[in-house]
Design an enzyme around this catalytic site. Sequence first.
Site, PDB file in Angstrom:
ATOM      1  N   ARG A 201      51.272  31.183  36.495  1.00  0.00           N
ATOM      2  CA  ARG A 201      50.038  31.770  37.099  1.00  0.00           C
ATOM      3  C   ARG A 201      49.741  31.283  38.543  1.00  0.00           C
ATOM      4  O   ARG A 201      50.496  30.328  38.882  1.00  0.00           O
ATOM      5  CB  ARG A 201      48.732  31.597  36.116  1.00  0.00           C
ATOM      6  CG  ARG A 201      48.621  30.340  35.397  1.00  0.00           C
ATOM      7  CD  ARG A 201      48.721  29.220  36.077  1.00  0.00           C
ATOM      8  NE  ARG A 201      47.653  29.090  37.146  1.00  0.00           N
ATOM      9  CZ  ARG A 201      47.474  28.553  38.040  1.00  0.00           C
ATOM     10  NH1 ARG A 201      48.419  27.774  38.404  1.00  0.00           N
ATOM     11  NH2 ARG A 201      46.221  28.791  39.048  1.00  0.00           N
TER      12      ARG A 201
ATOM     13  N   ASP B 288      43.492  35.278  45.251  1.00  0.00           N
ATOM     14  CA  ASP B 288      44.396  36.272  44.777  1.00  0.00           C
ATOM     15  C   ASP B 288      44.580  37.463  45.296  1.00  0.00           C
ATOM     16  O   ASP B 288      45.789  38.244  45.213  1.00  0.00           O
ATOM     17  CB  ASP B 288      43.925  36.637  43.207  1.00  0.00           C
ATOM     18  CG  ASP B 288      43.869  35.376  42.407  1.00  0.00           C
ATOM     19  OD1 ASP B 288      44.916  35.092  41.683  1.00  0.00           O
ATOM     20  OD2 ASP B 288      42.893  34.698  42.423  1.00  0.00           O
TER      21      ASP B 288
ATOM     22  N   GLN C 153      42.241  25.592  34.602  1.00  0.00           N
ATOM     23  CA  GLN C 153      43.167  25.369  35.589  1.00  0.00           C
ATOM     24  C   GLN C 153      42.971  24.287  36.426  1.00  0.00           C
ATOM     25  O   GLN C 153      44.001  23.379  36.759  1.00  0.00           O
ATOM     26  CB  GLN C 153      43.358  26.689  36.394  1.00  0.00           C
ATOM     27  CG  GLN C 153      44.018  27.597  35.521  1.00  0.00           C
ATOM     28  CD  GLN C 153      43.082  28.629  35.218  1.00  0.00           C
ATOM     29  OE1 GLN C 153      41.906  28.516  35.120  1.00  0.00           O
ATOM     30  NE2 GLN C 153      43.508  30.009  35.238  1.00  0.00           N
TER      31      GLN C 153
END
Length: 332
Positions: free
Chosen positions: A46, A219, A178
């Site tokens: 990821r 992102d 995360q």
Amino acid sequence: MELRTVWLEGNVVKLIDQRLLPGEYRVFEARDHKEVGFAIAEMVVRGAPAIGATAAYGMAQASLQGRDLEEVAAYLRATRPTGHDLFFAVDYMLEAAGKGRDLVEAAEAYAEDSLERCRAMGQHGLSLMKDGVRVLTHCNAGALATVGYGTALAPIRAAKEAGRHVFVFVDETRPRLQGAKLTAWELEREGIEHAVITDNAAGLFMARGEVDLVITGADRIAANGDVANKIGTYEKAVLAKENGIPFYVAAPVSTFDFGLASGKDIPIEERAEEEVREIGREALTPSGSPVRNPAFDVTPARYVTGYITECGILRSENLHTLQDEVVGGRGK
Ligand code: MRU
């Protein structure tokens, strides 16, 4: 010591299995494009640039296996909608195929270039990192989220390498944690001083004057500088502004989407309810309670002090100067 998140061995795409950290370091082996797609969708890998490099290797693998590249491209594109690097990398590989390039060489070049861009971000970001600086970061934008070295963590690594003292507040980053699991693991490994905090503690530390700087990854960044990043980034940016703390976003050109005028058109991934409902086997909500689980939010450009890129630190009004680099970078 240096982490490498994804690589190709023969025609197997190998990845650090990020679902298992920090408890266990294990390598996941993706033997075809469906397994590469699984690794991206299920978050074995990821982080936008790491997903991009994985897709590039997945396309190289598909070429070795004699598959239809357009079909594989469509399959990989459908795995995660928000991060731009996935689409950038797939387009890069299709272009490379169109030019008759060897796709293994093209994927290796893509990954090496991506790593170099992270190192360059670290050098540019170093100018923000005074000795003793206290930085807050959200999610994981470190080596694990890239081929290696990281985006938001790049200036922090560069500061450590330059002998400067840095302290990092690590947001735990619900629901997948995360920050607590991956960022803390990376910082611990490298001996960078840090503390994991709950997501809702950031305001307290900012208001007490204990945070000098916020740096997050991204992102997808729209042409006007609006930033999609891990859910919770927006509120950290608002808190930073309220407390007079500079808020920087670190991202390579592959994360910029100049085809989108603003962040309102960035697709926001909604992930499974279970990510919110349970941790391990423990239920956190009554089984009858509905859940919403958007994985990203959009921070308007007005909250972003600057963008740490491999081409320098830019303000939103100057982001258009990166467009040539986007086109040139893909052509390499
Ligand atoms: O859902 P994830 O873990 O893929 O989200 C990752 C992030 O939001 C990162 O901050 C972003 O990809 C930047 S990574 C260098």
